[in-house]
Scaffold this motif. Structure first.
Motif, PDB file in Angstrom:
ATOM      1  N   LYS A   1      35.405  35.714  45.064  1.00 31.55           N
ATOM      2  CA  LYS A   1      34.681  35.289  46.266  1.00 31.55           C
ATOM      3  C   LYS A   1      34.479  33.777  46.243  1.00 31.55           C
ATOM      4  CE  LYS A   1      33.299  37.895  48.825  1.00 31.55           C
ATOM      5  NZ  LYS A   1      33.946  38.550  49.989  1.00 31.55           N
ATOM      6  N   SER A   2      34.001  33.238  47.369  1.00 29.58           N
ATOM      7  CA  SER A   2      33.720  31.804  47.448  1.00 29.58           C
ATOM      8  C   SER A   2      32.484  31.474  46.618  1.00 29.58           C
ATOM      9  CB  SER A   2      33.510  31.384  48.902  1.00 29.58           C
ATOM     10  OG  SER A   2      32.383  32.044  49.433  1.00 29.58           O
ATOM     11  N   SER A   3      32.201  30.195  46.491  1.00 27.14           N
ATOM     12  CA  SER A   3      31.109  29.789  45.600  1.00 27.14           C
ATOM     13  C   SER A   3      29.734  30.207  46.114  1.00 27.14           C
ATOM     14  CB  SER A   3      31.137  28.269  45.399  1.00 27.14           C
ATOM     15  OG  SER A   3      31.091  27.607  46.642  1.00 27.14           O
ATOM     16  N   ASP A   4      29.531  30.189  47.426  1.00 22.90           N
ATOM     17  CA  ASP A   4      28.219  30.534  47.980  1.00 22.90           C
ATOM     18  C   ASP A   4      28.177  32.021  48.300  1.00 22.90           C
ATOM     19  OD1 ASP A   4      25.720  30.506  49.050  1.00 22.90           O
ATOM     20  OD2 ASP A   4      26.285  29.509  50.925  1.00 22.90           O
ATOM     21  N   ILE A   5      27.696  32.796  47.355  1.00 21.44           N
ATOM     22  CA  ILE A   5      27.793  34.248  47.458  1.00 21.44           C
ATOM     23  C   ILE A   5      26.430  34.940  47.520  1.00 21.44           C
ATOM     24  CG2 ILE A   5      27.878  34.574  44.941  1.00 21.44           C
ATOM     25  CD1 ILE A   5      29.957  36.527  47.529  1.00 21.44           C
ATOM     26  N   SER A   6      25.344  34.180  47.419  1.00 23.31           N
ATOM     27  CA  SER A   6      24.010  34.783  47.285  1.00 23.31           C
ATOM     28  C   SER A   6      23.648  35.713  48.447  1.00 23.31           C
ATOM     29  CB  SER A   6      22.947  33.692  47.128  1.00 23.31           C
ATOM     30  OG  SER A   6      23.022  32.773  48.191  1.00 23.31           O
ATOM     31  N   GLU A   7      23.888  35.275  49.672  1.00 25.49           N
ATOM     32  CA  GLU A   7      23.537  36.104  50.835  1.00 25.49           C
ATOM     33  C   GLU A   7      24.374  37.380  50.871  1.00 25.49           C
ATOM     34  OE1 GLU A   7      23.575  35.729  55.693  1.00 25.49           O
ATOM     35  OE2 GLU A   7      23.250  33.919  54.507  1.00 25.49           O
TER      36      GLU A   7
ATOM     37  N   VAL B   1      43.861  45.412  44.397  1.00 24.81           N
ATOM     38  CA  VAL B   1      43.750  46.073  45.695  1.00 24.81           C
ATOM     39  C   VAL B   1      43.927  45.057  46.829  1.00 24.81           C
ATOM     40  CG1 VAL B   1      42.272  47.494  47.177  1.00 24.81           C
ATOM     41  CG2 VAL B   1      42.221  47.807  44.688  1.00 24.81           C
ATOM     42  N   GLY B   2      44.902  45.329  47.699  1.00 23.36           N
ATOM     43  CA  GLY B   2      45.219  44.380  48.764  1.00 23.36           C
ATOM     44  C   GLY B   2      45.899  43.151  48.205  1.00 23.36           C
ATOM     45  N   THR B   3      46.887  43.363  47.365  1.00 23.79           N
ATOM     46  CA  THR B   3      47.498  42.284  46.574  1.00 23.79           C
ATOM     47  C   THR B   3      48.287  41.277  47.401  1.00 23.79           C
ATOM     48  OG1 THR B   3      48.843  41.872  44.601  1.00 23.79           O
ATOM     49  CG2 THR B   3      49.599  43.609  46.075  1.00 23.79           C
ATOM     50  N   GLY B   4      48.762  41.670  48.586  1.00 29.04           N
ATOM     51  CA  GLY B   4      49.521  40.723  49.407  1.00 29.04           C
ATOM     52  C   GLY B   4      50.819  40.311  48.729  1.00 29.04           C
ATOM     53  N   ALA B   5      50.968  39.022  48.486  1.00 30.04           N
ATOM     54  CA  ALA B   5      52.176  38.506  47.816  1.00 30.04           C
ATOM     55  C   ALA B   5      52.094  38.636  46.300  1.00 30.04           C
ATOM     56  CB  ALA B   5      52.394  37.045  48.201  1.00 30.04           C
ATOM     57  N   GLY B   6      51.016  39.318  45.811  1.00 29.48           N
ATOM     58  CA  GLY B   6      50.917  39.582  44.373  1.00 29.48           C
ATOM     59  C   GLY B   6      49.814  38.849  43.650  1.00 29.48           C
ATOM     60  N   PHE B   7      48.830  38.346  44.404  1.00 27.14           N
ATOM     61  CA  PHE B   7      47.745  37.583  43.784  1.00 27.14           C
ATOM     62  C   PHE B   7      46.444  38.365  43.819  1.00 27.14           C
ATOM     63  CE2 PHE B   7      50.556  34.499  45.988  1.00 27.14           C
ATOM     64  CZ  PHE B   7      51.160  33.980  44.868  1.00 27.14           C
ATOM     65  N   PRO B   8      45.742  38.447  42.682  1.00 31.39           N
ATOM     66  CA  PRO B   8      45.993  37.782  41.400  1.00 31.39           C
ATOM     67  C   PRO B   8      46.806  38.605  40.396  1.00 31.39           C
ATOM     68  CG  PRO B   8      43.846  38.803  41.312  1.00 31.39           C
ATOM     69  CD  PRO B   8      44.405  39.104  42.693  1.00 31.39           C
ATOM     70  N   GLY B   9      47.270  39.802  40.794  1.00 29.22           N
ATOM     71  CA  GLY B   9      47.844  40.736  39.843  1.00 29.22           C
ATOM     72  C   GLY B   9      49.041  40.234  39.054  1.00 29.22           C
TER      73      GLY B   9
ATOM     74  N   ARG C   1      41.346  39.725  45.791  1.00 32.05           N
ATOM     75  CA  ARG C   1      41.095  38.432  46.416  1.00 32.05           C
ATOM     76  C   ARG C   1      41.067  38.590  47.934  1.00 32.05           C
ATOM     77  NH1 ARG C   1      44.104  33.021  45.229  1.00 32.05           N
ATOM     78  NH2 ARG C   1      45.731  34.137  46.362  1.00 32.05           N
ATOM     79  N   ALA C   2      41.049  39.838  48.406  1.00 29.78           N
ATOM     80  CA  ALA C   2      41.083  40.096  49.841  1.00 29.78           C
ATOM     81  C   ALA C   2      39.878  39.457  50.535  1.00 29.78           C
ATOM     82  CB  ALA C   2      41.097  41.598  50.101  1.00 29.78           C
ATOM     83  N   VAL C   3      40.128  38.969  51.733  1.00 27.87           N
ATOM     84  CA  VAL C   3      39.053  38.348  52.512  1.00 27.87           C
ATOM     85  C   VAL C   3      38.302  39.447  53.259  1.00 27.87           C
ATOM     86  CG1 VAL C   3      38.473  36.675  54.297  1.00 27.87           C
ATOM     87  CG2 VAL C   3      40.396  36.238  52.767  1.00 27.87           C
ATOM     88  N   ALA C   4      37.218  39.895  52.688  1.00 31.98           N
ATOM     89  CA  ALA C   4      36.408  40.942  53.309  1.00 31.98           C
ATOM     90  C   ALA C   4      34.979  40.814  52.792  1.00 31.98           C
ATOM     91  CB  ALA C   4      36.966  42.327  52.978  1.00 31.98           C
TER      92      ALA C   4
END
Length: 241
Positions: A177-183, A80-88, A151-154
């Protein structure tokens, strides 16, 4: 792409020569098309290999169960929201039996994805032009996939509302997501529950030869998503669940 082989080795991922050839052709196509339309800000070969290819494929290292299912030939995935095809597309190259749907809101990108699919000779993969909230209300797509990835930034709450409706009961939504995801995870708990999901796992890793951390939020679909979701895009972003 010699560096990509090193990255794959570091992630304990084995690819055959054909996969490397396809990934290299894909890279060349992205770079060429990038001259006339904005596909990526990352054009250096080694950086591209790390931040697009290794990152996309690293899911298989962090979540071995996905790799096992993707190899079975019975598994469906929507990006969803693949853009240039990543990661699909990288996942499809690594797992030729995986049935893949690429969803993007920009027609020009979808036309490019069709070119890539044809040039690489990929089968059982389709690119669809649609906004996520519209696609999720399409009966042919809604709750039709074993896996949905993005991998969409949202924000995770927003991303879950866009994406979980595509997943069939018993399937999984995987957010890169990025590594710091707890919050973010804590804030998304209500959305995940309302949309019919349950947090199953959140494995993480560091991409090879870098300090780039990646977490994979794995949400299992435990019940059907209520018909009221997803809401309109403006509402989803302004009023996260």
């Amino acid at each position: 792409m010699k560096k990509l082989e090193e990255y794959m080795s570091a992630l304990s991922i084995t690819l055959d020569e054909s996969a490397y050839e396809k990934l290299n052709t894909y890279y060349q196509m992205v770079i060429e098309k990038n001259k006339v339309m904005n596909l990526t800000a990352i054009t250096d070969e080694e950086e591209f290999a790390l931040k697009h290819f290794a990152d996309s494929i690293s899911l298989t290292s962090a979540y071995p169960e996905f790799a096992k299912n993707a190899e079975s030939g019975k598994c469906t995935l929507i990006d969803v929201g693949t853009g240039a095809g990543f990661p699909g597309i990288p996942l499809k190259i690594v797992f030729p039996k995986l049935k893949v749907t690429l969803l993007d809101s920009l027609q020009k990108r979808v036309r490019f994805l069709d070119e890539v699919i044809t040039e690489l000779g990929l089968t059982d993969i389709t690119a669809i032009h649609s906004r996520a909230e519209d696609g999720a209300r399409n009966a042919a797509l809604r709750e039709g996939f074993d896996y949905a990835v993005s991998r969409a930034v949202a924000n995770l709450s927003v991303l879950t509302e866009y994406t979980l409706p595509f997943v069939k009961k018993g399937g999984h939504f995987i957010a890169y997501k990025s590594s710091d995801i707890s919050e973010e995870l804590g804030a998304a708990g209500n959305a995940i529950k309302k949309l019919g999901g349950k947090l199953e796992d959140c494995p993480s890793l560091t991409l090879p030869d870098s300090d780039i951390g990646r977490s994979f939020v794995i949400i299992k679909k435990t019940s059907v998503t209520p018909k009221t979701y997803p809401r309109k895009a403006g509402v989803i972003k302004k009023e996260p669940l």
